[in-house]
Enzyme design. Structure first.
Site, PDB file in Angstrom:
ATOM      1  N   LYS A  11       6.135 105.034  68.329  1.00  0.00           N
ATOM      2  CA  LYS A  11       4.679 105.147  68.349  1.00  0.00           C
ATOM      3  C   LYS A  11       4.049 104.080  67.446  1.00  0.00           C
ATOM      4  O   LYS A  11       4.754 103.421  66.665  1.00  0.00           O
ATOM      5  CB  LYS A  11       4.296 106.568  67.929  1.00  0.00           C
ATOM      6  CG  LYS A  11       4.763 107.649  68.930  1.00  0.00           C
ATOM      7  CD  LYS A  11       4.459 109.049  68.400  1.00  0.00           C
ATOM      8  CE  LYS A  11       4.789 110.115  69.436  1.00  0.00           C
ATOM      9  NZ  LYS A  11       4.514 111.485  68.892  1.00  0.00           N
ATOM     10  N   TYR A  51       0.741 112.560  78.469  1.00  0.00           N
ATOM     11  CA  TYR A  51       0.595 113.818  77.724  1.00  0.00           C
ATOM     12  C   TYR A  51      -0.216 114.861  78.500  1.00  0.00           C
ATOM     13  O   TYR A  51      -0.828 115.739  77.880  1.00  0.00           O
ATOM     14  CB  TYR A  51      -0.056 113.531  76.366  1.00  0.00           C
ATOM     15  CG  TYR A  51       0.886 112.949  75.333  1.00  0.00           C
ATOM     16  CD1 TYR A  51       2.079 113.597  74.974  1.00  0.00           C
ATOM     17  CD2 TYR A  51       0.589 111.749  74.675  1.00  0.00           C
ATOM     18  CE1 TYR A  51       2.941 113.075  74.018  1.00  0.00           C
ATOM     19  CE2 TYR A  51       1.451 111.217  73.716  1.00  0.00           C
ATOM     20  CZ  TYR A  51       2.614 111.891  73.386  1.00  0.00           C
ATOM     21  OH  TYR A  51       3.468 111.371  72.426  1.00  0.00           O
ATOM     22  N   ASN A 114       4.287 111.097  63.617  1.00  0.00           N
ATOM     23  CA  ASN A 114       5.726 111.413  63.627  1.00  0.00           C
ATOM     24  C   ASN A 114       6.603 110.330  64.261  1.00  0.00           C
ATOM     25  O   ASN A 114       7.722 110.582  64.682  1.00  0.00           O
ATOM     26  CB  ASN A 114       5.974 112.809  64.219  1.00  0.00           C
ATOM     27  CG  ASN A 114       5.539 112.934  65.664  1.00  0.00           C
ATOM     28  OD1 ASN A 114       5.001 111.985  66.233  1.00  0.00           O
ATOM     29  ND2 ASN A 114       5.771 114.085  66.262  1.00  0.00           N
ATOM     30  N   HIS A 117       8.695 109.259  70.116  1.00  0.00           N
ATOM     31  CA  HIS A 117       8.594 110.191  71.244  1.00  0.00           C
ATOM     32  C   HIS A 117       9.929 110.212  71.993  1.00  0.00           C
ATOM     33  O   HIS A 117      10.577 109.181  72.129  1.00  0.00           O
ATOM     34  CB  HIS A 117       7.496 109.752  72.224  1.00  0.00           C
ATOM     35  CG  HIS A 117       7.583 110.479  73.543  1.00  0.00           C
ATOM     36  ND1 HIS A 117       7.030 111.719  73.733  1.00  0.00           N
ATOM     37  CD2 HIS A 117       8.211 110.165  74.708  1.00  0.00           C
ATOM     38  CE1 HIS A 117       7.301 112.130  74.958  1.00  0.00           C
ATOM     39  NE2 HIS A 117       8.021 111.216  75.582  1.00  0.00           N
ATOM     40  N   GLU A 128       8.188 110.119  83.030  1.00  0.00           N
ATOM     41  CA  GLU A 128       7.756 109.194  81.987  1.00  0.00           C
ATOM     42  C   GLU A 128       8.297 107.776  82.234  1.00  0.00           C
ATOM     43  O   GLU A 128       7.571 106.793  82.056  1.00  0.00           O
ATOM     44  CB  GLU A 128       8.188 109.729  80.618  1.00  0.00           C
ATOM     45  CG  GLU A 128       7.424 111.000  80.247  1.00  0.00           C
ATOM     46  CD  GLU A 128       7.965 111.736  79.026  1.00  0.00           C
ATOM     47  OE1 GLU A 128       8.908 111.233  78.380  1.00  0.00           O
ATOM     48  OE2 GLU A 128       7.437 112.826  78.715  1.00  0.00           O
TER      49      GLU A 128
HETATM   50  N1  UDP Z   1       1.110 116.777  67.942  1.00  0.00           N
HETATM   51  C1  UDP Z   1       0.107 116.878  67.003  1.00  0.00           C
HETATM   52  N2  UDP Z   1      -0.184 118.123  66.473  1.00  0.00           N
HETATM   53  C2  UDP Z   1       0.487 119.234  66.855  1.00  0.00           C
HETATM   54  C3  UDP Z   1       1.514 119.127  67.818  1.00  0.00           C
HETATM   55  C4  UDP Z   1       1.790 117.886  68.352  1.00  0.00           C
HETATM   56  O1  UDP Z   1      -0.514 115.888  66.640  1.00  0.00           O
HETATM   57  O2  UDP Z   1       0.203 120.326  66.343  1.00  0.00           O
HETATM   58  C5  UDP Z   1       1.433 115.466  68.500  1.00  0.00           C
HETATM   59  C6  UDP Z   1       2.717 114.874  67.905  1.00  0.00           C
HETATM   60  O3  UDP Z   1       2.528 113.467  67.757  1.00  0.00           O
HETATM   61  C7  UDP Z   1       3.739 115.198  68.976  1.00  0.00           C
HETATM   62  C8  UDP Z   1       2.903 115.017  70.242  1.00  0.00           C
HETATM   63  O4  UDP Z   1       1.634 115.563  69.900  1.00  0.00           O
HETATM   64  O5  UDP Z   1       4.853 114.327  68.909  1.00  0.00           O
HETATM   65  C9  UDP Z   1       3.438 115.694  71.466  1.00  0.00           C
HETATM   66  O6  UDP Z   1       3.646 117.058  71.186  1.00  0.00           O
HETATM   67  P1  UDP Z   1       4.960 117.812  71.707  1.00  0.00           P
HETATM   68  O7  UDP Z   1       4.769 119.265  71.439  1.00  0.00           O
HETATM   69  O8  UDP Z   1       5.264 117.375  73.092  1.00  0.00           O
HETATM   70  O9  UDP Z   1       6.084 117.274  70.678  1.00  0.00           O
HETATM   71  P2  UDP Z   1       7.285 116.236  70.883  1.00  0.00           P
HETATM   72  O10 UDP Z   1       7.798 116.427  72.282  1.00  0.00           O
HETATM   73  O11 UDP Z   1       6.726 114.846  70.658  1.00  0.00           O
HETATM   74  O12 UDP Z   1       8.302 116.585  69.830  1.00  0.00           O
HETATM   75 MG    MG Z   2       6.802 116.448  74.082  1.00  0.00          MG
END
Ligand code: UDP
Ligand code: MG
Length: 151
Positions: A11, A51, A114, A117, A128
């Site tokens: 990211k 997303y 974080n 991805h 994707e």
């Molecule tokens: N995210 C966020 N706040 C939250 C949960 C998710 O900003 O409370 C963001 C974070 O960058 C995360 C992304 O949204 O990586 C996608 O969320 P997902 O639940 O799909 O997590 P991932 O698959 O990336 O672990």
């Molecule tokens: Mg995810």
């Protein structure tokens, strides 16, 4: 050996913080094969599609803004069980809950920064990869070291 593929992205924060090489390194050292890579400024349209499952979440607008804030390093990695294991290498979504030794556990603090991805299923990986890459951007080859990685 397996041709399972996953979409892994570094990211904008990961790119800005100079974390491209350590993140790639973990997938390489594990034994996975890089079959697609590009540094790209994603469009808002692509990110909203990427997303789409999260569009009703309160953090969605901030997430899209974050992903638009700089270039993303988009990659496709291939190998046995790479979708599930790729997510293990990344660590938990919330970096404070991610165990040390994982990418998020070692390199991040806030969930909204974080650094990486990874696709959460084989099905979403296919979606994707199709969104981020053209078919001609995925490379097919057999690393000569594979006999030392797969039995
Ligand atoms: N995210 C966020 N706040 C939250 C949960 C998710 O900003 O409370 C963001 C974070 O960058 C995360 C992304 O949204 O990586 C996608 O969320 P997902 O639940 O799909 O997590 P991932 O698959 O990336 O672990
Ligand atoms: Mg995810």
């Amino acid at each position: 050996m397996s041709s399972e593929q996953t979409f892994i992205a570094i990211k904008p924060d990961g790119v800005q913080r100079g974390l491209i090489s350590p993140i790639i390194s973990r997938f390489e050292k594990k034994g996975y094969k890089l079959v697609g890579i590009k540094l790209t400024n994603a469009s808002e349209e692509l990110l909203k599609e990427h997303y789409a499952d999260l569009q009703t979440k309160p953090f969605f607008p901030g997430l899209v803004k974050y992903m638009l804030s700089g270039p993303v390093l988009a990659m496709v990695w291939e190998g046995k069980d790479v979708v599930k294991t790729g997510r293990v290498l990344l660590g938990a979504t919330n970096p404070l809950a991610a165990v040390p030794g994982t990418i998020r556990g070692d390199f991040a603090i806030d969930v909204g920064r974080n650094v990486c991805h990874g696709s959460d299923s084989v099905e979403s990986a296919k979606k994707e990869i199709g969104l981020w890459f053209g078919k001609d951007e995925i490379v097919s080859y057999t690393p000569t070291i594979f006999k030392w990685i797969y039995e």
